[in-house]
Design an enzyme around this catalytic site. Structure first.
Site, short mmCIF file in Angstrom:
data_model
loop_
_atom_site.label_atom_id
_atom_site.label_comp_id
_atom_site.label_asym_id
_atom_site.label_seq_id
_atom_site.Cartn_x
_atom_site.Cartn_y
_atom_site.Cartn_z
N TYR A 1 -6.12 -4.37 12.85
CA TYR A 1 -5.92 -3.74 14.16
C TYR A 1 -6.85 -4.35 15.20
CZ TYR A 1 -3.16 -0.07 11.94
OH TYR A 1 -2.19 0.62 11.26
N LYS B 144 1.54 -3.21 7.13
CA LYS B 144 0.39 -4.07 7.34
C LYS B 144 -0.67 -3.78 6.28
CE LYS B 144 -2.82 -1.90 8.25
NZ LYS B 144 -3.58 -0.82 7.54
P1 NAD Z 1 -1.17 5.84 -0.41
O1 NAD Z 1 -2.26 5.58 -1.39
O2 NAD Z 1 -1.15 7.18 0.24
O3 NAD Z 1 0.24 5.63 -1.10
C1 NAD Z 1 0.50 4.51 -1.91
C2 NAD Z 1 1.80 4.72 -2.65
O4 NAD Z 1 2.02 3.61 -3.51
C3 NAD Z 1 1.79 5.97 -3.54
O5 NAD Z 1 3.04 6.62 -3.44
C4 NAD Z 1 1.61 5.42 -4.93
O6 NAD Z 1 2.21 6.22 -5.94
C5 NAD Z 1 2.31 4.07 -4.83
N1 NAD Z 1 1.82 3.11 -5.81
C6 NAD Z 1 2.60 2.30 -6.55
N2 NAD Z 1 1.87 1.54 -7.36
C7 NAD Z 1 0.58 1.85 -7.14
C8 NAD Z 1 -0.64 1.38 -7.67
N3 NAD Z 1 -0.69 0.42 -8.61
N4 NAD Z 1 -1.79 1.92 -7.20
C9 NAD Z 1 -1.76 2.87 -6.23
N5 NAD Z 1 -0.63 3.35 -5.68
C10 NAD Z 1 0.55 2.84 -6.13
O7 NAD Z 1 -1.23 4.68 0.67
P2 NAD Z 1 -0.64 4.72 2.14
O8 NAD Z 1 -1.69 5.19 3.06
O9 NAD Z 1 0.68 5.37 2.15
O10 NAD Z 1 -0.50 3.14 2.42
C11 NAD Z 1 0.60 2.38 1.94
C12 NAD Z 1 0.75 1.12 2.81
O11 NAD Z 1 0.98 1.52 4.15
C13 NAD Z 1 -0.48 0.21 2.86
O12 NAD Z 1 -0.09 -1.11 2.90
C14 NAD Z 1 -1.17 0.60 4.15
O13 NAD Z 1 -1.93 -0.45 4.71
C15 NAD Z 1 0.02 0.94 5.01
N6 NAD Z 1 -0.32 1.92 6.05
C16 NAD Z 1 -0.01 1.63 7.33
C17 NAD Z 1 -0.30 2.51 8.34
C18 NAD Z 1 0.08 2.19 9.75
O14 NAD Z 1 -0.36 2.90 10.64
N7 NAD Z 1 0.91 1.18 9.99
C19 NAD Z 1 -0.93 3.72 8.04
C20 NAD Z 1 -1.22 4.01 6.71
C21 NAD Z 1 -0.91 3.10 5.73
#
Ligand code: NAD
Length: 377
Positions: free
Chosen positions: A225, A139
């Site tokens: 949410y 999401k």
């Molecule tokens: P994060 O910043 O911790 O991780 C992002 C990942 O994407 C990293 O591994 C990074 O290297 C990679 N990446 C690739 N290209 C990138 C770029 N151009 N810029 C930045 N990062 C890049 O983020 P996250 O918290 O893991 O979130 C990732 C996804 O998951 C999002 O869509 C977020 O909304 C979703 N999410 C959902 C929940 C949930 O409870 N359902 C919780 C957290 C995150």
């Protein structure tokens, strides 16, 4: 039967072409033989190994029943070895963003789970579908309704299943709330209040504050949410939205929305108020009904939820929401159980997100919505 590969078998299961009755008596069942239990656990490849994959999804996949961590897709070479040794991932199941499409040939991978910044969801979900893999997309589903349509179309064309990472639909407190609404346990819902917000600190260059990568600020991150809560808190899709935006730290939130409130009208006559922010912490769902009330606080974190009603507390054992969510999706593919968070749900939420931004852009005008029962599960 030898020409039916495991992948084709799973695909046919997902299409409902193979029922339990047929399976039990078919030569295919014999051919599967001792491998049957293994085959019932679907291989997941996580795309994007950031915070959510590292601290929630991969650990949860160690406890899942119907799926397991089989592969990774990462743009960071250094993570390959770390993940391979920690989770025993075979070299042939490790991909980068460039060679990802060759995952089509990999029978160990049944599901691709896209966990990248929001602007990359559509590209990788579509590439996964074209590779013949079932898709879980985090999401918000994408950064526009148009992109949601493209993902849905790609999955339909490829004959693969699509789920959104809305873990709460597999979570018992949320399921209990949905039950109250359906069974009118507390009568009709007159008013619902849904808050989902946290105070953002740290690097102002993070992707969540960069509109090109995130598609928006608090609204697309936490706001989905509160939109979700308002909808399952009433059991209906809104028929109108009126929204307001507030900014108190413009020097930090240069590119994305900081705080948004919005009011929904529902077809049954109830109304909703949502609050989302990257500047203040809040996490609550409250519904006032004709014969009482129910509430969750927190309502959408993945630390355990807590609930109360006008009749007393709601209590369930604590279990990983991500484990429940991924098992539900794998079970949907394997056993034809319900898809608790289909693509249409993600698209519906993005229609509402766009309507909220439109209301704000047009001076807080009331925007009508014509969603019918779209995405209601
Ligand atoms: P994060 O910043 O911790 O991780 C992002 C990942 O994407 C990293 O591994 C990074 O290297 C990679 N990446 C690739 N290209 C990138 C770029 N151009 N810029 C930045 N990062 C890049 O983020 P996250 O918290 O893991 O979130 C990732 C996804 O998951 C999002 O869509 C977020 O909304 C979703 N999410 C959902 C929940 C949930 O409870 N359902 C919780 C957290 C995150």
């Amino acid at each position: 039967m030898t020409h039916i590969t495991r992948r084709h078998f799973n695909r046919r299961l997902s299409e409902g072409l193979l029922g339990t009755a047929i399976l039990a008596h078919s030569p295919l069942a014999c051919a599967m033989g001792a491998k049957e239990r293994e085959d019932r656990s679907l291989g997941i490849a996580l795309v994007g190994l950031g915070g959510y994959s590292t601290y929630q999804l991969a650990p949860a996949l160690q406890d899942t029943k119907f799926c397991h961590l089989a592969g990774i897709v990462t743009g960071t070479k250094a993570k390959e070895g770390i993940w391979a040794s920690k989770y025993n991932i075979e070299e042939k199941n490790i991909y980068n963003y460039e060679n990802f499409d060759s995952i089509a040939e990999n029978e160990d991978i049944d599901i691709v789970y896209v966990v990248l910044p929001n602007s990359m969801h559509a590209e990788f979900s579509i590439r996964a579908a074209k590779a013949g893999k079932h898709v879980i997309c985090e999401k918000p589903m994408a950064i526009s309704v148009g992109e949601c349509d493209e993902i849905i179309d790609a999955c339909k064309r490829a004959g693969v299943k699509l789920g959104i990472g809305y873990r709460l639909h597999s979570e018992p407190y949320t399921q209990e709330i949905k039950k109250y609404v359906k069974e009118k346990t507390f009568g009709e819902v007159n008013y619902v209040m849904a808050e989902a917000a946290y105070r953002s600190r740290g690097n102002p260059g993070q992707w969540r504050l960069n509109k090109a990568l995130s598609g928006g600020g608090a609204l697309v991150n936490m706001g989905v949410y509160s939109i979700q809560s308002a909808i399952y808190g009433t059991g209906e899709n809104p028929i109108s939205v009126t929204a307001q935006e507030f900014s108190t730290r413009p020097e930090y939130f240069k590119d994305t929305d900081e705080t948004i409130t919005a009011q929904f009208e529902f077809p049954g006559g109830s109304m909703g108020n949502i609050f989302t922010s990257h500047n203040a912490s809040a996490n609550r769902l409250y519904a006032s009904c004709t014969n009482g009330w129910f509430s969750l606080q927190p309502a959408s974190t993945y630390i355990p939820l807590a609930g109360e009603t006008s009749r007393g507390p709601i209590q369930f054992p604590n279990e990983s929401q991500q484990k429940l969510q991924m098992d539900d999706f794998a079970s949907h593919i394997l056993h034809g159980t319900i898809n608790r968070a289909p693509g249409e749900m993600g698209k519906r939420d993005m229609i509402i997100v766009e309507a909220i931004y439109k209301s704000i852009a047009e001076g807080n005008r009331k925007i009508s919505l014509d969603l019918g029962k779209m995405g209601l599960v």
